[in-house]
Design an enzyme around this catalytic site. Structure first.
Site, mmCIF file in Angstrom:
data_model
loop_
_atom_site.group_PDB
_atom_site.id
_atom_site.type_symbol
_atom_site.label_atom_id
_atom_site.label_comp_id
_atom_site.label_asym_id
_atom_site.label_seq_id
_atom_site.Cartn_x
_atom_site.Cartn_y
_atom_site.Cartn_z
ATOM 1 N N ARG A 101 55.833 26.473 44.375
ATOM 2 C CA ARG A 101 55.603 26.917 42.982
ATOM 3 C C ARG A 101 56.409 28.188 42.804
ATOM 4 N NH1 ARG A 101 50.321 27.355 39.128
ATOM 5 N NH2 ARG A 101 50.741 25.127 39.151
ATOM 6 N N HIS A 122 56.933 20.579 35.497
ATOM 7 C CA HIS A 122 55.638 20.550 36.194
ATOM 8 C C HIS A 122 55.287 19.067 36.406
ATOM 9 C CE1 HIS A 122 51.932 21.780 37.771
ATOM 10 N NE2 HIS A 122 51.359 22.354 36.736
ATOM 11 N N GLN A 125 51.685 17.701 37.225
ATOM 12 C CA GLN A 125 50.762 17.786 36.094
ATOM 13 C C GLN A 125 50.935 16.589 35.160
ATOM 14 O OE1 GLN A 125 48.420 20.457 35.231
ATOM 15 N NE2 GLN A 125 47.779 18.716 33.988
ATOM 16 N N ASP A 211 49.231 23.458 25.884
ATOM 17 C CA ASP A 211 49.421 24.271 27.093
ATOM 18 C C ASP A 211 49.355 25.730 26.635
ATOM 19 O OD1 ASP A 211 50.279 25.338 29.546
ATOM 20 O OD2 ASP A 211 52.365 24.686 29.326
ATOM 21 N N CYS A 251 46.373 21.196 30.110
ATOM 22 C CA CYS A 251 46.652 21.246 31.554
ATOM 23 C C CYS A 251 45.849 22.337 32.249
ATOM 24 C CB CYS A 251 48.144 21.428 31.795
ATOM 25 S SG CYS A 251 48.831 22.879 31.003
ATOM 26 N N ARG A 279 44.230 15.751 39.372
ATOM 27 C CA ARG A 279 45.338 16.355 40.123
ATOM 28 C C ARG A 279 45.215 15.980 41.607
ATOM 29 N NH1 ARG A 279 47.808 20.872 38.010
ATOM 30 N NH2 ARG A 279 49.258 20.533 39.728
HETATM 31 N N1 CP Z 1 47.490 23.202 35.507
HETATM 32 C C1 CP Z 1 47.806 23.901 36.609
HETATM 33 O O1 CP Z 1 48.857 23.695 37.221
HETATM 34 O O2 CP Z 1 46.864 24.796 36.973
HETATM 35 P P1 CP Z 1 47.037 25.945 38.057
HETATM 36 O O3 CP Z 1 48.068 26.908 37.496
HETATM 37 O O4 CP Z 1 45.680 26.586 38.176
HETATM 38 O O5 CP Z 1 47.500 25.359 39.338
HETATM 39 N N1 NVA Z 2 53.362 26.444 31.116
HETATM 40 C C1 NVA Z 2 52.344 26.985 31.980
HETATM 41 C C2 NVA Z 2 51.697 25.913 32.776
HETATM 42 C C3 NVA Z 2 50.499 26.388 33.573
HETATM 43 C C4 NVA Z 2 49.901 25.278 34.404
HETATM 44 C C5 NVA Z 2 52.962 28.036 32.886
HETATM 45 O O1 NVA Z 2 54.076 27.830 33.370
HETATM 46 O O2 NVA Z 2 52.318 29.078 33.105
#
Ligand code: CP
Ligand code: NVA
Length: 293
Positions: A101, A122, A125, A211, A251, A279
């Site tokens: 990540r 993502h 997701q 989101d 999400c 997930r």
């Molecule tokens: N939706 C999602 O990816 O959540 P987190 O940022 O908590 O992993």
């Molecule tokens: N668009 C958001 C998604 C979080 C799961 C971010 O990147 O923070």
């Protein structure tokens, strides 16, 4: 060697395989006949916060028989400037795969790699969101998905690439500064419309989706974003325009009374938290696909 870095580069048949296996793994939870990650160790390298992704991968790797090392990017030499490619070379000598990540789409090509969110996509997701939709409403093929808010961030970009692969309509409603580029829409070859008018996107849609307005890494733009995006909240007014059995998804994490009205969120919490649970099942299917296919 297989990776799951984006929806853009994932074949339709692989998406379908992962979604199908996720259903089986969900049913068989706690009773898996095979443990595809037995004797494997995976590393999870995160430069951004996470609740769902981190917990679901930690639990998922464990349930498939493997071990997981959680590495906060700031705690390893990566945080002090060691190049990603050297980190990947070292990991490649020791672990069986990496779940990352981060900000840019990074090059971990030395080992099987899963994108657990970058600024660009993502994919875990959106595979989960589609799985959840199909679990509740059947094939997404031919349906209309409506996305509201920051239409240029990772989550809608993965939706954009999914649209062409699984042949559903995608309507993105966002203010001009937060719309995906025309080049991107054309490249995806999906049936996609982009509009400033939320009502147009909501009309007859089968899924209302939103989101956060301030994605991770964009905190300095928070004031400007909240101002420009405030007309793009989803609420009961949005739902009134959608198909009668439209689902509502987020999400997460959710910012109540920003991108989604508080009471509306609670009304649809069952779906939203099924989506969060899924997930786990979908990512187990991704891990299995990487090591077995
Ligand atoms: N939706 C999602 O990816 O959540 P987190 O940022 O908590 O992993
Ligand atoms: N668009 C958001 C998604 C979080 C799961 C971010 O990147 O923070």
């Amino acid at each position: 060697m297989k990776h799951l870095l984006s929806i853009e580069h994932l074949a339709k048949e692989d998406i379908e395989h992962i979604l199908k296996r996720a259903g089986t793994l969900k049913k068989e939870r706690g009773n898996h006949s095979k443990l595809p990650l037995r004797d494997q160790t995976w590393a999870m390298i995160f430069s951004k916060s996470s609740t769902r992704t981190r917990v679901s991968f930690e639990v998922g790797v464990h349930e498939l028989g493997g071990k997981l090392l959680f590495l906060n990017a700031n705690d390893i030499q990566l945080g002090r400037g060691e190049p990603i490619k050297d980190t990947a070379r070292v990991l490649g000598r020791m672990v069986h795969g990496a779940i990352i990540r981060t900000y840019a789409q990074s090059d971990y090509s030395q080992i099987p790699t899963i994108n657990a969110l970058t600024d660009w996509e993502h994919p875990c997701q959106i595979l989960t969101d589609i799985f959840t939709f199909q679990e509740k409403r059947g094939p997404i093929h031919g349906k209309k998905v409506a996305f509201f808010g920051d239409g240029a961030c990772n989550v809608p970009i993965s939706w954009i690439f999914a649209s062409a692969k699984l042949d559903f309509e995608l309507a993105i409603s966002a203010p001009p500064d937060f719309q995906p580029s025309i080049e991107l829409i054309q490249r995806s070859k999906g049936n996609i419309t982009v509009t400033e008018n939320p009502d147009e996107a909501a009309a007859n849609s089968d899924l209302l989706y939103t989101d956060v307005w301030v994605s991770m890494g964009k905190e300095k733009e928070a004031v400007e974003r909240l101002e420009k995006l405030k007309g793009f909240q989803i609420n009961s007014g949005t739902k009134a325009l959608a198909a009668p059995d439209a689902l509502v998804m987020h999400c997460l994490p959710a910012y109540r009374d920003k991108e989604i009205a508080e009471s509306f969120f609670e009304e649809h919490a069952d779906t939203i938290f099924d989506q969060a649970e899924n997930r786990l099942h979908v990512q187990k299917a991704i891990l299995e696909w990487i090591v077995c296919r």
